[in-house]
Design an enzyme around this catalytic site. Structure first.
Site, PDB file in Angstrom:
ATOM      1  N   HIS A  99       0.813  -1.207   0.000  1.00  0.00           N
ATOM      2  CA  HIS A  99       0.000   0.000   0.000  1.00  0.00           C
ATOM      3  C   HIS A  99       0.851   1.265   0.000  1.00  0.00           C
ATOM      4  CE1 HIS A  99      -4.179  -1.685   1.152  1.00  0.00           C
ATOM      5  NE2 HIS A  99      -3.484  -2.587   0.483  1.00  0.00           N
ATOM      6  N   HIS A 267      -1.616 -12.451  -2.040  1.00  0.00           N
ATOM      7  CA  HIS A 267      -2.665 -13.149  -1.295  1.00  0.00           C
ATOM      8  C   HIS A 267      -2.292 -14.581  -0.956  1.00  0.00           C
ATOM      9  CE1 HIS A 267      -5.973 -10.105  -2.681  1.00  0.00           C
ATOM     10  NE2 HIS A 267      -5.057  -9.572  -1.888  1.00  0.00           N
TER      11      HIS A 267
END
Length: 731
Positions: A99, A267
């Site tokens: 992020h 993920h």
């Protein structure tokens, strides 16, 4: 109380209740006023490091191995105040790094992880960055220990690498060299919506037409990094989500294969958090009470942490063994059917059906519990979107290819906004040169005598001042301080796509380059060599010197050789295409009408070039009289002696004997107030230097009778700054 802070008789005469900087500000009264503050952010007044601090030198003294060892130990050192899922902070730190870097967008090069901006608003309080304040707080003891040797910007990226390595993944490499900023970035346009996560049908939406995302944005909603994981506007439409995934990752410089590798690789680790009602989550850090000490999203659900944590509202892990690098993500993605359901927080999630015991996911805190694997709507687009599926299947069948693709894509994600390899620091810099790094061969040096001889040849070649100055400006002004791309080094103005850009006037450019190439060939035949990159800049310097001499100023424009010439094979034409200007106020060029005013776009371009308001002022004024306008336009050429470096533009712009009136779309005509005779034409980017109070003050200063020499000197200094903006070898 009557709201009046004026003291009554006999009371303390000191006023109370209103601090400096409070109350209505200028932009509240005049919202269309251009914002020049973006040209002066990150000044020495906000930087505690001091002018003499050199971060590159400080980083070289860092014991990188010791730092990585401390980071590795931190991964499994779970703290009671924010316990680690599965006893490992690695997934949290991967999200933090992702992020930090993932706000980068190619359209203007802004965002990304190169400044440590995740520490400040708005990013520190974006909904998508929920609970990353805890990750940075976990890092504070390590930052405290290593001090100035590692910036927050570098630490936020390095920690993600160490997290991956601690869970069994081999990364592609790491480069330091990201100095910190010390205040929020005010130049970045994040969107016009007035609420977090505003849907696409809201007022001031970033979408138009059939879901056309506004440039330069690269996220689907205000406060998100890329896509809404639940689907467009929270609608669990898998194929439509795939469209969003492709578009947003593409605007961050990732192709479809890199996109699949990043989603699946990221993920592979950790879980999402939504094990409780969203209403239990407190305000973000910037809105939290002072006693929260900079932490936000404090939850009243259960313990508010650990098994009770709420972040995105999505709940669950993607695969078994969430702290181990393996092929589990693709295994469960393709092995099972998925049913749509809701998380405890009410978010749309998909759970695998009829799950075999070996694929059940262990609970993050209670080893006696197991859960079905979870996928988001965006995850499932890797399986069901026709453009993403082939890459997902290929990676699922080839673990080595998947690992290599994820390693390379992760390195690109975390280094794309650093610019060329010349800025990379540290022993973990990969040896391989990558096309997206905009490689440039090493240049050659020429001495002062050679430079003088070459300038003499250029001046005798028949090229005009306009030819020399406009070509050098076209080459150098592609630089973007946002992601350190572009600039004169490499001379990519010779190559596609820049040689064909409308703003560069291809026919004129080819003529000028042809003359300079002839001079280059003649010089090289004498056993020496000069790059076209150097020669283009040198020609611009010669043009400025000649123009100054014509105005009575004998100057020498500083020139430093050493630029190299990039080849077509070293140039990713597609990645440079997004840098084509649709507006360049310095050349009075506008390709089409924009939603943003021309004067705002001028300031935007100046900010990308790293210019101050005074530097922008002298450059526009000087380039106008030197004939740098696109297509030889007379707009803003407020002088009767074009080709002479003077402050005539400013003097005539401020002449009260001239009355300005609109004469066409974006064009204004200046007429003699007394006779009505036409004098000049100009555009908004010209008139703003007389209409905006701050720019007018600067214009008045340089238009003074005693400021001509100062104007010339300041123009030269600003010119050299732009010519050398990408010379990272000189700093």
């Amino acid at each position: 109380m009557d709201g009046n802070d004026a003291p009554n008789a006999g009371q303390c005469p000191v006023m109370h209740g209103h601090a400096a900087g409070t109350g209505m500000r200028n932009h509240h009264w005049w919202p269309n006023q251009i914002n020049l503050k973006v040209l002066h952010q990150h000044s020495s007044k906000s930087d505690p490091m001091g002018a003499q601090f050199n971060y590159a030198e400080a980083f070289k003294s860092l014991d990188l191995d010791a730092l990585k060892a401390d980071l590795t130990a931190l991964m499994t050192d779970s703290q009671d105040w924010w316990p680690a899922d599965y006893g490992h902070y690695g997934p949290l730190f991967i999200r933090m790094t992702w992020h930090a870097a993932g706000t980068y967008r190619t359209a203007d090069g802004r965002g990304g992880g190169s400044t440590g901006n995740q520490r400040f608003a708005p990013l520190n309080s974006w909904p998508d960055n929920g609970n990353l304040d805890k990750a940075r707080r976990l890092l504070w003891p390590i930052k405290k220990k290593y001090g100035d040797k590692i910036s927050w910007a570098d630490l936020l990226i390095l920690t993600g690498n160490v997290a991956l390595e601690s869970m069994g993944f081999k990364t592609f490499g790491f480069a330091g060299g990201r100095p910190d900023i010390w205040e929020p970035e005010e130049d970045i346009y994040w969107g016009s919506e007035g609420e977090w996560l505003a849907p696409s049908d809201t007022a001031n939406s970033r979408y138009s037409g059939a879901r056309d995302l506004e440039n330069p944005l690269a996220a689907v909603q205000m406060g998100l990094i890329y896509v809404n994981p639940e689907g467009p506007d929270g609608n669990p439409d898998i194929v439509a989500s795939g469209h969003d995934v492709i578009e947003t990752f593409g605007r961050m410089a990732m192709d479809e294969a890199e996109t699949v590798a990043l989603v699946a690789g990221g993920h592979t680790f950790g879980k999402a958090h939504g094990n409780g009602p969203a209403s239990a989550v407190g305000p973000e850090p910037e809105a939290a009470p002072i006693e929260a000490m900079g932490l936000g999203w404090l939850s009243t659900h259960g313990s508010g942490k650990g098994a009770d944590a709420i972040t995105s509202g999505i709940e669950g892990a993607w695969k078994p063994h969430p702290t181990t690098w393996d092929m589990g993500y693709f295994k469960v993605l393709f092995k099972y059917d998925w049913e749509l359901t809701k998380s405890p927080a009410g978010a749309n999630i998909w759970l695998a059906t009829n799950v075999e015991d070996e694929d059940m996911v262990e609970d993050a805190f209670d080893p006696s519990k197991k859960h079905r694997p979870m996928m988001t709507t965006a995850d499932l687009s890797l399986r069901y979107h026709p453009k993403l599926l082939p890459h997902a299947k290929r990676f699922a069948e080839d673990p080595a290819a998947f690992a290599d693709a994820f390693a390379r894509a992760w390195f690109k994600l975390t280094h794309r906004d650093m610019g060329p390899r010349a800025r990379y620091l540290g022993k973990e810099v990969p040896a391989e040169e990558l096309i997206w790094q905009d490689p440039i061969p090493a240049g050659t040096q020429i001495d002062a005598d050679d430079a003088a001889a070459l300038k003499a040849q250029i001046l005798a070649s028949g090229l005009s001042v306009s030819d020399m100055v406009s070509t050098a400006w076209a080459s150098a002004s592609t630089f973007r301080g946002s992601d350190m791309r572009g600039g004169a080094n490499g001379a990519r103005i010779r190559l596609a796509p820049q040689k064909d850009w409308e703003v560069n006037e291809p026919a004129k450019l080819a003529r000028v380059l042809g003359v300079l190439e002839g001079i280059q060939a003649g010089f090289s035949s004498g056993g020496k060599s000069v790059s076209m990159a150097d020669l283009i800049v040198l020609a611009g310097c010669a043009g400025v010197e000649q123009a100054a001499k014509a105005g009575g100023h004998q100057i020498e424009v500083p020139f430093t050789s050493g630029r190299g010439d990039a080849s077509a094979e070293q140039t990713d034409a597609e990645s440079f295409a997004v840098m084509e200007p649709v507006m360049d106020g310095f050349r009075n060029y506008q390709a089409r009408e924009l939603s943003t005013s021309p004067e705002e776009m001028l300031v935007d371009r100046a900010q990308l070039l790293g210019l101050s308001a005074p530097e922008m002022t002298v450059l526009v004024a000087g380039l106008r009289v030197l004939g740098a306008n696109h297509g030889g336009s007379a707009h803003g050429v407020l002088t009767n002696r074009p080709g002479v470096l003077s402050s005539d533009f400013l003097t005539n712009l401020l002449d009260m004997g001239t009355e300005w009136k609109p004469s066409g779309k974006g064009v204004y005509e200046g007429r003699d107030r007394a006779s009505g005779a036409a004098r000049w034409t100009a555009t908004r980017v010209d008139l703003v230097f007389g209409s905006n109070s701050q720019l007018r003050a600067l214009a008045e200063r340089y238009a003074q009778d005693d400021a001509e020499a100062s104007f010339v000197a300041d123009f030269v200094a600003a010119w050299v700054k732009v010519m050398n903006a990408d010379r990272f070898d000189l700093t």
